[in-house]
Write an enzyme that holds these catalytic residues in place. Structure first.
Site, short mmCIF file in Angstrom:
data_model
loop_
_atom_site.label_atom_id
_atom_site.label_comp_id
_atom_site.label_asym_id
_atom_site.label_seq_id
_atom_site.Cartn_x
_atom_site.Cartn_y
_atom_site.Cartn_z
N ASP A 188 0.85 -1.21 0.00
CA ASP A 188 0.00 0.00 0.00
C ASP A 188 0.88 1.25 0.00
O ASP A 188 2.10 1.17 0.09
CB ASP A 188 -0.97 -0.02 1.19
CG ASP A 188 -0.25 0.07 2.53
OD1 ASP A 188 0.86 -0.51 2.66
OD2 ASP A 188 -0.75 0.71 3.46
N HIS A 512 1.48 -8.88 -3.76
CA HIS A 512 0.46 -7.84 -3.51
C HIS A 512 1.21 -6.53 -3.28
O HIS A 512 1.59 -6.20 -2.16
CB HIS A 512 -0.37 -8.22 -2.28
CG HIS A 512 -1.48 -7.24 -1.99
ND1 HIS A 512 -2.71 -7.31 -2.59
CD2 HIS A 512 -1.52 -6.14 -1.20
CE1 HIS A 512 -3.47 -6.32 -2.16
NE2 HIS A 512 -2.77 -5.59 -1.32
N ASP A 555 1.27 -17.37 -4.77
CA ASP A 555 1.93 -16.30 -5.52
C ASP A 555 0.91 -15.63 -6.42
O ASP A 555 0.91 -15.79 -7.64
CB ASP A 555 3.10 -16.86 -6.34
CG ASP A 555 3.82 -15.76 -7.10
OD1 ASP A 555 3.68 -14.58 -6.71
OD2 ASP A 555 4.51 -16.06 -8.10
N GLU A 564 2.22 -10.20 0.31
CA GLU A 564 2.51 -8.76 0.24
C GLU A 564 4.01 -8.59 0.50
O GLU A 564 4.71 -9.56 0.84
CB GLU A 564 1.67 -7.98 1.28
CG GLU A 564 1.74 -6.47 1.06
CD GLU A 564 0.65 -5.66 1.80
OE1 GLU A 564 -0.30 -6.26 2.33
OE2 GLU A 564 0.78 -4.42 1.82
O1 9MR Z 1 -3.79 -3.47 -0.09
C1 9MR Z 1 -4.02 -3.59 1.31
C2 9MR Z 1 -2.81 -4.16 2.00
O2 9MR Z 1 -1.72 -3.29 1.87
C3 9MR Z 1 -3.10 -4.48 3.45
O3 9MR Z 1 -2.05 -5.21 4.03
C4 9MR Z 1 -4.37 -5.28 3.57
C5 9MR Z 1 -4.78 -5.53 5.02
O4 9MR Z 1 -4.98 -4.34 5.69
O5 9MR Z 1 -5.44 -4.63 2.93
C6 9MR Z 1 -5.23 -4.44 1.54
O6 9MR Z 1 -6.33 -3.78 1.00
C7 9MR Z 1 -7.47 -4.56 0.79
C8 9MR Z 1 -8.53 -4.22 1.83
O7 9MR Z 1 -8.12 -4.55 3.11
C9 9MR Z 1 -9.84 -4.90 1.50
N1 9MR Z 1 -10.26 -4.58 0.16
C10 9MR Z 1 -9.28 -4.95 -0.88
C11 9MR Z 1 -7.99 -4.22 -0.62
C12 9MR Z 1 -6.97 -4.52 -1.71
O8 9MR Z 1 -6.83 -5.88 -1.93
O1 9MR Z 2 2.30 -6.75 9.32
C1 9MR Z 2 0.97 -6.52 9.77
C2 9MR Z 2 0.43 -7.79 10.38
O2 9MR Z 2 1.17 -8.11 11.54
C3 9MR Z 2 -1.04 -7.63 10.71
O3 9MR Z 2 -1.54 -8.86 11.16
C4 9MR Z 2 -1.78 -7.16 9.47
C5 9MR Z 2 -3.26 -6.95 9.69
O4 9MR Z 2 -3.49 -5.91 10.57
O5 9MR Z 2 -1.23 -5.94 9.01
C6 9MR Z 2 0.12 -6.05 8.61
O6 9MR Z 2 0.59 -4.81 8.22
C7 9MR Z 2 0.06 -4.27 7.02
C8 9MR Z 2 -0.40 -2.86 7.36
O7 9MR Z 2 -1.50 -2.92 8.22
C9 9MR Z 2 -0.72 -2.04 6.11
N1 9MR Z 2 0.36 -2.07 5.18
C10 9MR Z 2 0.71 -3.42 4.77
C11 9MR Z 2 1.18 -4.20 5.97
C12 9MR Z 2 1.69 -5.56 5.57
O8 9MR Z 2 0.66 -6.43 5.19
#
Ligand code: 9MR
Ligand code: 9MR
Length: 585
Positions: A188, A512, A555, A564
């Protein structure tokens, strides 16, 4: 990586290799032979894992000549605690001659090729550091440094709004501040102080632990050859952003700089949503204190290159510390915040309810910076409890590492230093228990809990703890286990993937990662560590092929829970690879 590109151009290398792999001795690549797909040091341990029970022998053959250089027997079978699958080990440590080889298992096939050479992980370490460059916010990434991944700047962050939760004296709701630079957190486009904290602490500690190595460690970024190690130049890019996250009126630090909701799968320069800084809180402030204290300490040595920067860091650290002292129980709770304020913020929460560990880390860094032992007053180091592995929400060990690093200089009393060292050693010793029974002969994965969101960072951080234990005890078993976790990350694992983008034969192609998804380039941006197996499967992607903890990976770019990338996972990857380059041959 548009789908049309994906289907025609991005046929994963391992499939191409498998398709054309019948070589002069008629053996196909078998994905059941799992090993570090990059290679091995001449003098260090060399292992491959063969999945299945029935094959008993292996051979090592030179690529090119096809000459057999070693014949051996596989180990006794081992059973995975996660899947019940059986595997055996091929040990070819004996081969020390540099060259390119494969492992062949008669009746099964051959492995991907690997190299034996000095500095075999230099490129991995460099690419993982360069990965941060590609994550830079608010700046053009030109072809000269990024090749085909060149892109225009995104998110200038020069008109960031004060969120209703972050109002203070002099900064009303929707007041505008300038908070550019930094790194995108992950897949993100937001910037989070807590996650920047552990990331920066890990990279700065890498510099403090191996300063000489980084003097000429060039990764081809715009600042290369400016007389400052590239590692520090890269870290300073994020540091300058962090410094803008402190409220000048009182020293408290905002939790994050974020959109209300995640951007779509678009390039950064196409992203136009408003961005906010949100609520100041104790944990973000303490992480900020630790980072600015450590950076200030290091940058004092570069005063002529960055006049005043070290002082700014020290001042910021002291102000932050004082704010946290006055405000020790302000926690970031996104759900509660959204009930009180608009707009709702639904991006990464990085919520954490205990500041005990952040106090340890911040106090350790302040003490090492100022040499004033008072900073430890009233701080429970908790060496009577097991040391927890570092994660974004648990940073106690980062404090331990710093106090141990400076124990002589600080003349730490032995009743403080000894228990700190003992807890690191105990942590490492616990990892080593039953190592010879593990299906992949790695400390990673011994415990099912290792396969959490971002499990690759668990492997890398375990490796770092083992390296600190090695620095204390000089016992090679710790180094071997640390190397085993690097082997895990580069292919010796139950998925068979090499988790660092751009590397390995069976490589991650669809992380991702908005930058890699939206850029229409088949190959993902290189040098980024995929999160790795996570049986939580919170993304609900339909392409997982297994529910077993150690195989729960896909993947696929839908998979934010297993595939991610993130800065706090890349940092320990850089640390592990670079430290191993320093300590093994
Ligand atoms: O792209 C987002 C990612 O960086 C985060 O780790 C993840 C969990 O917070 O959320 C992703 O965004 C998703 C969102 O939570 C739900 N709708 C789809 C988004 C993109 O796949
Ligand atoms: O690394 C984080 C993981 O420990 C948590 O379980 C998860 C859901 O809250 O979020 C991860 O961090 C994400 C962050 O919320 C948004 N940017 C992407 C991070 C990696 O997925």
């Amino acid at each position: 990586m548009k789908s049309i590109f994906r289907s025609f151009l991005a046929i994963p290398l391992h499939i191409l290799i498998a398709a054309f792999a019948t070589n002069s001795f008629g053996q196909n690549v078998s994905t059941d032979i799992r090993l570090n797909q990059i290679g091995f040091y001449p003098k260090a341990q060399k292992l491959a894992v063969v999945v299945g029970e029935k094959h008993l022998a292996f051979e090592i053959k030179a690529v090119g000549s096809g000459k057999s250089v070693l014949k051996g027997q596989l180990s006794e079978p081992r059973t995975s605690q996660h899947s019940g699958k059986i595997s055996r080990l091929a040990d070819f440590t004996k081969i020390t001659k540099p060259g390119k080889y494969v492992v062949e298992v008669p009746g099964l096939g051959k492995s991907y090729p690997f190299e034996i050479k000095e500095k075999v992980h230099r490129e991995v370490a460099g690419a993982a550091l360069k990965g941060f460059y590609y994550q830079r916010v608010s700046i053009d990434i030109p072809e000269k440094f990024a090749g085909k991944w060149a892109r225009p700047a995104g998110h200038p962050d020069n008109k960031v709004l004060i969120h209703a939760s972050a109002v203070s004296e002099g900064r009303a709701e929707n007041a505008v501040i300038n908070s550019p630079k930094g790194w995108y957190d992950a897949g993100d486009y937001n910037k989070y102080i807590v996650n920047s904290g552990i990331t920066m602490g890990t990279l700065l500690s890498l510099y403090e632990d191996f300063p000489a190595y980084f003097e000429d460690f060039n990764v081809d970024i715009p600042e290369s050859n400016n007389g400052v190690p590239d590692l520090l130049d890269e870290v300073i890019y994020n540091l300058r952003w962090m410094l803008t996250m402190q409220d000048p009126s009182d020293g408290g630090v905002y939790h994050k700089l974020t959109n209300p909701r995640f951007d779509g799968m678009i390039m950064p320069d196409a992203a136009k949503n408003p961005r906010y800084v949100v609520q100041k809180n104790t944990i973000a402030t303490l992480d900020f204190v630790a980072v600015t204290a450590q950076a200030g300490r290091i940058l004092k040595g570069f005063e002529n290159k960055f006049p005043g920067l070290a002082d700014s860091c020290v001042t910021a650290a002291v102000k932050g510390w004082e704010w946290a002292k006055k405000n020790p129980t302000i926690f970031y709770n996104q759900d509660e915040l959204n009930k009180k304020f608009d707009p709702d913020i639904v991006t990464g929460a990085y919520g954490d309810r205990s500041a005990a560990d952040e106090w340890v880390w911040a106090a350790a860094e302040m003490y090492a910076l100022t040499r004033k032992a008072d900073y430890l007053n009233g701080i429970a180091l908790e060496t009577d409890k097991p040391m927890p592995l570092p994660t974004w929400s648990q940073v106690r060990a980062l404090g331990y590492y710093t106090l141990i690093r400076f124990s002589d200089e600080l003349k730490l009393a032995s009743n403080i230093a000894d228990p700190l060292k003992a807890s690191v050693v105990k942590f490492a010793d616990d990892l080593l228990v039953d190592l010879p029974k593990q299906p992949y002969h790695t400390v990673m994965g011994k415990n099912a809990k290792d396969y959490a969101w971002g499990s690759s960072s668990v492997a890398a951080n375990q490796g770092i703890a083992l390296i600190y234990a090695y620095s204390i005890k000089k016992n090679q078993a710790y180094m071997q286990a640390a190397l085993g976790n690097l082997d895990y990350l580069l292919g010796r694992n139950a998925t068979g993937f090499c988790f660092l983008t751009g590397f390995g034969s069976k490589r991650v192609m669809h992380p991702h990662h908005r930058l890699s998804i939206a850029d229409e380039i088949a190959d993902p941006i290189p040098g980024l560590l995929s999160g790795g197996p996570n049986p939580g499967q919170q993304d609900k992607c339909t392409t997982y092929t297994s529910k077993f903890a150690d195989e729960s990976f896909t993947d696929d770019d839908c998979s934010y829970a297993s595939n991610e990338i993130a800065i706090n996972w890349n940092a320990p990857m850089v640390y592990l690879a670079a430290a191993i380059e320093n300590l093994l041959r």
